[in-house]
Design a protein around this motif. Structure first.
Motif, short mmCIF file in Angstrom:
data_model
loop_
_atom_site.label_atom_id
_atom_site.label_comp_id
_atom_site.label_asym_id
_atom_site.label_seq_id
_atom_site.Cartn_x
_atom_site.Cartn_y
_atom_site.Cartn_z
N GLY A 86 -46.77 20.70 -30.01
CA GLY A 86 -47.43 19.42 -29.78
C GLY A 86 -48.90 19.53 -30.12
N VAL A 87 -49.38 18.60 -30.91
CA VAL A 87 -50.79 18.61 -31.33
C VAL A 87 -51.44 17.30 -30.90
CG1 VAL A 87 -52.39 18.86 -33.26
CG2 VAL A 87 -50.14 19.99 -33.35
N TYR A 121 -52.78 22.06 -40.26
CA TYR A 121 -51.68 22.98 -40.59
C TYR A 121 -52.07 24.43 -40.30
CZ TYR A 121 -48.60 25.75 -43.62
OH TYR A 121 -47.74 26.71 -44.11
N GLU A 122 -53.26 24.81 -40.71
CA GLU A 122 -53.70 26.20 -40.50
C GLU A 122 -53.88 26.51 -39.02
OE1 GLU A 122 -57.18 26.33 -42.93
OE2 GLU A 122 -56.07 26.71 -44.79
N CYS A 123 -54.34 25.54 -38.24
CA CYS A 123 -54.46 25.76 -36.79
C CYS A 123 -53.09 25.92 -36.14
CB CYS A 123 -55.21 24.59 -36.15
SG CYS A 123 -56.97 24.51 -36.56
N ILE A 124 -52.12 25.15 -36.60
CA ILE A 124 -50.75 25.29 -36.08
C ILE A 124 -50.21 26.68 -36.39
CG2 ILE A 124 -48.35 24.50 -36.38
CD1 ILE A 124 -49.51 21.67 -36.82
N LEU A 125 -50.38 27.14 -37.63
CA LEU A 125 -49.91 28.47 -38.01
C LEU A 125 -50.56 29.55 -37.15
CD1 LEU A 125 -49.81 28.46 -41.93
CD2 LEU A 125 -47.91 28.22 -40.33
N ALA A 140 -39.37 21.05 -33.97
CA ALA A 140 -40.11 19.90 -34.49
C ALA A 140 -41.59 20.04 -34.11
CB ALA A 140 -39.55 18.59 -33.92
N VAL A 141 -42.42 19.28 -34.81
CA VAL A 141 -43.86 19.23 -34.53
C VAL A 141 -44.22 17.78 -34.24
CG1 VAL A 141 -46.18 19.70 -35.37
CG2 VAL A 141 -44.28 21.17 -36.08
N GLY A 142 -44.86 17.57 -33.09
CA GLY A 142 -45.26 16.21 -32.71
C GLY A 142 -46.77 16.08 -32.64
N PHE A 143 -47.26 14.89 -32.92
CA PHE A 143 -48.69 14.61 -32.89
C PHE A 143 -48.97 13.46 -31.94
CE2 PHE A 143 -48.00 16.84 -36.82
CZ PHE A 143 -49.12 17.65 -36.94
N CYS A 144 -49.84 13.71 -31.00
CA CYS A 144 -50.25 12.74 -29.99
C CYS A 144 -51.60 12.15 -30.42
CB CYS A 144 -50.35 13.45 -28.64
SG CYS A 144 -51.20 12.55 -27.37
N GLU A 172 -48.29 12.64 -45.11
CA GLU A 172 -49.33 13.60 -45.51
C GLU A 172 -49.06 14.98 -44.91
OE1 GLU A 172 -51.78 13.32 -47.71
OE2 GLU A 172 -51.05 11.30 -48.17
N MET A 173 -48.66 15.02 -43.62
CA MET A 173 -48.40 16.31 -42.98
C MET A 173 -47.17 17.00 -43.59
SD MET A 173 -50.76 17.27 -40.92
CE MET A 173 -49.87 18.80 -40.74
N LYS A 174 -46.23 16.21 -44.09
CA LYS A 174 -45.02 16.79 -44.70
C LYS A 174 -45.34 17.59 -45.96
CE LYS A 174 -41.31 13.86 -42.94
NZ LYS A 174 -40.32 12.81 -43.25
N LYS A 175 -46.52 17.37 -46.52
CA LYS A 175 -46.94 18.15 -47.69
C LYS A 175 -47.24 19.59 -47.30
CE LYS A 175 -48.95 14.09 -49.99
NZ LYS A 175 -50.20 13.45 -50.45
N TYR A 176 -47.45 19.82 -45.99
CA TYR A 176 -47.78 21.16 -45.50
C TYR A 176 -46.69 21.74 -44.60
CZ TYR A 176 -52.41 19.83 -47.13
OH TYR A 176 -53.48 19.41 -47.90
#
Length: 375
Positions: A86-87, A121-125, A140-144, A172-176
């Motif tokens: 969750g981001v 993306y880099e912060c998630i990694l 899955a990845v969710g964005f709040c 846009e996020m799906k590109k990463y």
């Protein structure tokens, strides 16, 4: 039966079996079959598949039957078979939370950084690496996000704080990220967090009210187990509530301005009286007349708003979250009492159990719900 219908039935049965194990663990295959009225062979095949995917694990033999029959192998749900990310997008950076399938937080971290897609993306990694969680294990990845969201299309409609309008965020996020990606509004996410691991756990009908230290006021509605979004994803915008006194004084809600109800109960409105919300409630507890008057006015306005929502929606609970709720314990009973007198429809009013992590955890809950057919 058509192929599509057969696949749907298999997914439904798989979900039912998994949830039965999760809710009744430890439990044997035979008891799962009995509870669901499915054949033992069907349940065994599904369980074998769930074990192969590590969603379920065998925990040894249970007790023998009353007749002294052979002990059955018991099953348990494995919450560490998958993880959610969750981001929460903040004014100054990001807050990233990683949980297992039961909502247990395995990692959390705040990043003071830009919010461009590559940086996110880099912060998630980096967070996954620190948590020792492989990307392959992420469901899955969710964005709040603090603003108006079209969660069905994955579009950020308007976030004034960031100056964002009509951003195709998910695309846009799906590109990463080669993972299922979901977005939702921060208040909705906080409500879903309370339903997953907080004070509204497993409730199908409740209201979550957010009152922030700033100007932010909003609510999320869960009815019959689902979020109520509205035609334009604006359900729950209580900031625009009006009372008769507002109409008679020609105080109306105007586009681009703070709502009339928001001006009465927001943190900014309260802080303007005494300096900060904390100072106001501290002065209230000391018995200072001006602070007592201000807090009583806040309690009455909030109670009227809650009573109207309760009359309309008949929730089992009303949960008040946001930073202002941290100071509300001295007046919570009074709010409960006033609401009980204002409407014959009874409910329970509480403050939120989960604090600043609620948005990030809640968007994981939202993502898991939409991804449940994979399990």
């Amino acid at each position: 039966m058509k192929k599509g219908s057969l696949e749907h039935l298999k997914k439904l049965n798989r979900h039912l079996v998994l949830e039965t194990i999760r809710s009744n663990q430890p439990i044997s295959r035979a008891k799962v079959a009995q509870k669901l009225n499915l054949s033992r062979s069907t349940v065994s095949a599904i369980v074998d598949e769930l074990i192969s995917k590590k969603f379920v694990m065998e925990t040894g033999f249970g007790s023998s039957t009353r007749e002294g029959g052979r002990k059955a192998i018991e099953l348990r749900f494995n919450p560490r078979s998958g993880f959610g990310v969750g981001v929460e997008l903040l004014l100054k950076g990001l807050f990233i939370c990683i949980t297992d399938l039961d909502g247990y937080v395995v990692w959390k971290e705040r990043w003071e950084t830009d919010k461009d897609f590559r940086t996110i993306y880099e912060c998630i990694l980096s967070s996954l690496d620190k948590a020792s969680v492989l990307m392959d294990a992420v469901i899955a990845v969710g964005f709040c996000i603090p603003g108006l969201i079209n969660c069905k299309e994955g579009i950020i409609v308007d976030v004034p704080e960031f100056g964002w309008k009509n951003v195709h965020f998910v695309d846009e996020m799906k590109k990463y990220l080669a993972k299922p990606i979901y977005i939702n509004n921060d208040v909705n996410c906080a409500a879903l967090c309370e339903r997953w691991v907080g004070g509204a756990k497993d409730l199908d009908d409740f209201i979550y009210i957010y009152i922030g230290l700033g100007s932010g006021v909003g609510s999320a509605i869960v009815a019959n187990g689902s979020l109520v979004l509205g035609k334009d994803f604006m359900a729950g915008e209580i900031a625009y509530f009006l009372l008769e006194e507002d109409v008679s004084s020609n105080r109306m809600n105007m586009p681009g301005e703070f709502g009339i109800f928001e001006k009465k109960i927001s943190g900014s409105a309260l802080a303007g009286i005494e300096g900060t919300v904390q100072q106001l409630f501290r002065a209230y507890k000391k018995g200072e007349p001006s602070s007592i008057l201000a807090v009583n006015r806040f309690v009455t306005s909030l109670s009227v708003g809650i009573a109207n929502m309760v009359s309309l929606l008949n929730p089992e609970k009303v949960i008040i979250g946001g930073e202002v709720s941290d100071y509300m314990q001295p007046v919570l009973n009074e709010v409960q009492s006033k609401v009980s007198k204002m409407t014959p429809i009874q409910t329970t009013i509480e403050t939120a159990m989960v604090g600043s992590e609620a948005g990030a955890i809640g968007v994981i809950a939202y993502s898991f719900e939409l991804e449940q057919n994979i399990m």
